[in-house]
Scaffold this active site. Structure first.
Site, PDB file in Angstrom:
ATOM      1  N   ARG A  72      -8.275   4.736   3.048  1.00 35.08           N
ATOM      2  CA  ARG A  72      -8.251   3.306   2.741  1.00 35.08           C
ATOM      3  C   ARG A  72      -9.595   2.716   2.559  1.00 35.08           C
ATOM      4  O   ARG A  72      -9.923   1.984   1.643  1.00 35.08           O
ATOM      5  CB  ARG A  72      -7.469   2.561   3.640  1.00 35.08           C
ATOM      6  CG  ARG A  72      -5.929   2.774   3.806  1.00 35.08           C
ATOM      7  CD  ARG A  72      -5.412   2.619   2.481  1.00 35.08           C
ATOM      8  NE  ARG A  72      -5.580   0.931   2.417  1.00 35.08           N
ATOM      9  CZ  ARG A  72      -4.595  -0.032   2.837  1.00 35.08           C
ATOM     10  NH1 ARG A  72      -3.738   0.272   3.732  1.00 35.08           N
ATOM     11  NH2 ARG A  72      -4.654  -1.261   2.637  1.00 35.08           N
TER      12      ARG A  72
ATOM     13  N   GLN B 187      -3.332   0.966  -1.317  1.00 31.18           N
ATOM     14  CA  GLN B 187      -2.597   2.217  -0.552  1.00 31.18           C
ATOM     15  C   GLN B 187      -2.686   3.325  -1.439  1.00 31.18           C
ATOM     16  O   GLN B 187      -2.940   4.598  -1.150  1.00 31.18           O
ATOM     17  CB  GLN B 187      -1.284   1.764   0.194  1.00 31.18           C
ATOM     18  CG  GLN B 187      -0.946   3.165   0.871  1.00 31.18           C
ATOM     19  CD  GLN B 187      -1.649   3.232   2.187  1.00 31.18           C
ATOM     20  OE1 GLN B 187      -1.712   2.426   3.140  1.00 31.18           O
ATOM     21  NE2 GLN B 187      -2.008   4.520   2.621  1.00 31.18           N
TER      22      GLN B 187
ATOM     23  N   ARG C 209      -3.228 -10.331   1.151  1.00 31.61           N
ATOM     24  CA  ARG C 209      -1.829  -9.657   1.611  1.00 31.61           C
ATOM     25  C   ARG C 209      -1.042 -10.728   1.505  1.00 31.61           C
ATOM     26  O   ARG C 209      -1.128 -11.791   2.260  1.00 31.61           O
ATOM     27  CB  ARG C 209      -2.032  -9.092   3.001  1.00 31.61           C
ATOM     28  CG  ARG C 209      -0.741  -8.620   3.273  1.00 31.61           C
ATOM     29  CD  ARG C 209      -0.665  -7.332   4.666  1.00 31.61           C
ATOM     30  NE  ARG C 209      -1.150  -6.180   3.972  1.00 31.61           N
ATOM     31  CZ  ARG C 209      -0.737  -5.231   4.883  1.00 31.61           C
ATOM     32  NH1 ARG C 209      -0.112  -5.218   5.939  1.00 31.61           N
ATOM     33  NH2 ARG C 209      -1.163  -3.764   4.284  1.00 31.61           N
TER      34      ARG C 209
HETATM   35  N1  NVA Z   1       6.562  -1.166   2.843  1.00 30.78           N
HETATM   36  C1  NVA Z   1       5.737  -1.538   4.045  1.00 30.78           C
HETATM   37  C2  NVA Z   1       4.157  -1.039   4.088  1.00 30.78           C
HETATM   38  C3  NVA Z   1       3.533  -1.480   5.188  1.00 30.78           C
HETATM   39  C4  NVA Z   1       2.151  -1.124   4.865  1.00 30.78           C
HETATM   40  C5  NVA Z   1       5.913  -2.951   4.316  1.00 30.78           C
HETATM   41  O1  NVA Z   1       5.755  -3.751   3.295  1.00 30.78           O
HETATM   42  O2  NVA Z   1       6.191  -3.541   5.341  1.00 30.78           O
HETATM   43  N1   CP Z   2      -0.881   1.000   5.276  1.00 31.70           N
HETATM   44  C1   CP Z   2      -0.972  -0.301   5.821  1.00 31.70           C
HETATM   45  O1   CP Z   2      -1.249  -1.069   4.899  1.00 31.70           O
HETATM   46  O2   CP Z   2      -1.056  -0.435   7.060  1.00 31.70           O
HETATM   47  P1   CP Z   2      -1.425  -1.953   7.581  1.00 31.70           P
HETATM   48  O3   CP Z   2      -0.016  -2.788   7.577  1.00 31.70           O
HETATM   49  O4   CP Z   2      -1.762  -1.697   9.152  1.00 31.70           O
HETATM   50  O5   CP Z   2      -2.434  -2.607   6.953  1.00 31.70           O
END
Ligand code: NVA
Ligand code: CP
Length: 306
Positions: free
Chosen positions: A292, A131, A101
């Site tokens: 997920r 997701q 991430r």
């Molecule tokens: N669009 C959001 C998704 C979080 C899972 C973000 O990037 O913060």
């Molecule tokens: N939806 C999602 O990716 O959640 P988190 O940011 O908690 O991982």
């Protein structure tokens, strides 16, 4: 050849269906597959916060017989002293796959180019493809099929979830409608990529400024936070620009009577969605969050078999 999952269109329509079918089987037989037996380790790296992604990858890797190694970039060399490709060269000698991430998509592309193990995008500024696998699995469970469904996303159109809905929805043959203000529009090149996919699959892409137009008769209504990670300083301007895209009961009433509501979470209740909708009968957010786990397990199984 090593396959990676950096953006939604890394899977063809047939491959997407294969992964979703596998996810359905894995969900029905949770501990039935152990491709990571050994145990082999999977590195799961976070440059940004997470609850669902961290838990679902850790649990999923353990379910598959492996060991999750959760790394926070704040206390690793990646992100400061060491490049993604050098990091990948170190990790690939010891792990079966790398999940990351991060912020820019370019780091993921560099990491994938530099390694022989699969690299999985666990969210970047541009995409959130894991997701979308969970979302498509959830939609399929509730609607039976994906092709031909109309999905309306309301809110920040430049959001990673929108880019992923464009590519994954088009791949699935869905009619993807995005409603957003002009200043919060999806990237032109991603819309063009999604358009090209939709021509092949029978889906379609439309970008609206009027949320009512996008949501009218939709099968699926989706939103996401107005303030994605990294955009926190911009919150006041975002709330001002996006408030007419809030998903409330009146908005849901314009969709089909049996429409479902999805949100990747975390939600800012009262902003992009009201509690009435997110806790209401049409909301499938808890199935979505659980999926997920199953979708990512299927993805890992599939990538490890390529
Ligand atoms: N669009 C959001 C998704 C979080 C899972 C973000 O990037 O913060
Ligand atoms: N939806 C999602 O990716 O959640 P988190 O940011 O908690 O991982």
């Amino acid at each position: 050849m090593t396959r990676h999952f950096l953006r939604d269109d890394d899977l063809t329509q047939a491959e997407q269906t294969t992964v979703l079918d596998l996810a359905e089987r894995i969900k029905a037989d949770r501990w039935g597959r152990k491709p990571l037996a050994g145990p082999q380790t999977v590195a799961v790296i976070f440059d940004k916060s997470s609850t669902r992604t961290r838990v679902s990858f850790a649990v999923g890797i353990a379910d598959l017989g492996g060991v999750p190694l959760i790394i926070s970039t704040a206390n690793s060399q990646l992100g400061g002293k060491e490049s993604p490709s050098d990091t990948a060269r170190v990790l690939e000698r010891q792990v079966a796959a790398i999940v990351w991430r991060t912020y820019g998509q370019a780091g993921l592309v560099e990491m994938a180019a530099g390694t022989v193990v699969p690299v999985i995008n666990a969210l970047s500024d541009e995409f959130h493809p894991c997701q979308l696998l969970a979302d498509l699995l959830t939609i399929r469970e509730h609607k039976g099929a994906l092709a031909g469904l109309a999905v309306a996303f309301l809110g920040d159109g430049a959001d990673n979830m929108v880019h992923s809905y464009l590519l994954a929805g088009a791949t699935a043959g869905m009619h993807v409608r995005i409603a957003c203000p002009p200043d919060y529009s999806p990237a032109d090149r991603i819309v063009a990529d999604a358009d090209a996919i939709a021509v092949q699959t029978g889906g379609s892409i439309t970008i609206h400024t009027d949320p009512l137009e996008a949501v009218a008769g939709a099968d699926v209504v989706v939103t996401d936070t107005w303030v994605s990670m990294g955009k926190e300083e911009d919150k006041a301007a975002r709330v001002a620009s996006l408030s007419s895209y809030k998903v409330d009961a009146a908005m849901m009433a314009l969709a089909k009577p049996d429409a479902i509501f999805l949100h990747c979470l975390p939600a800012d209740r009262g902003y992009e969605v009201t509690s009435e909708v997110i806790d209401g009968q049409q909301s499938v957010i808890w199935d979505e969050a659980e999926n997920r786990l199953h979708a990512q397990k299927a993805l890992m199984v599939w990538l490890l078999e390529q």
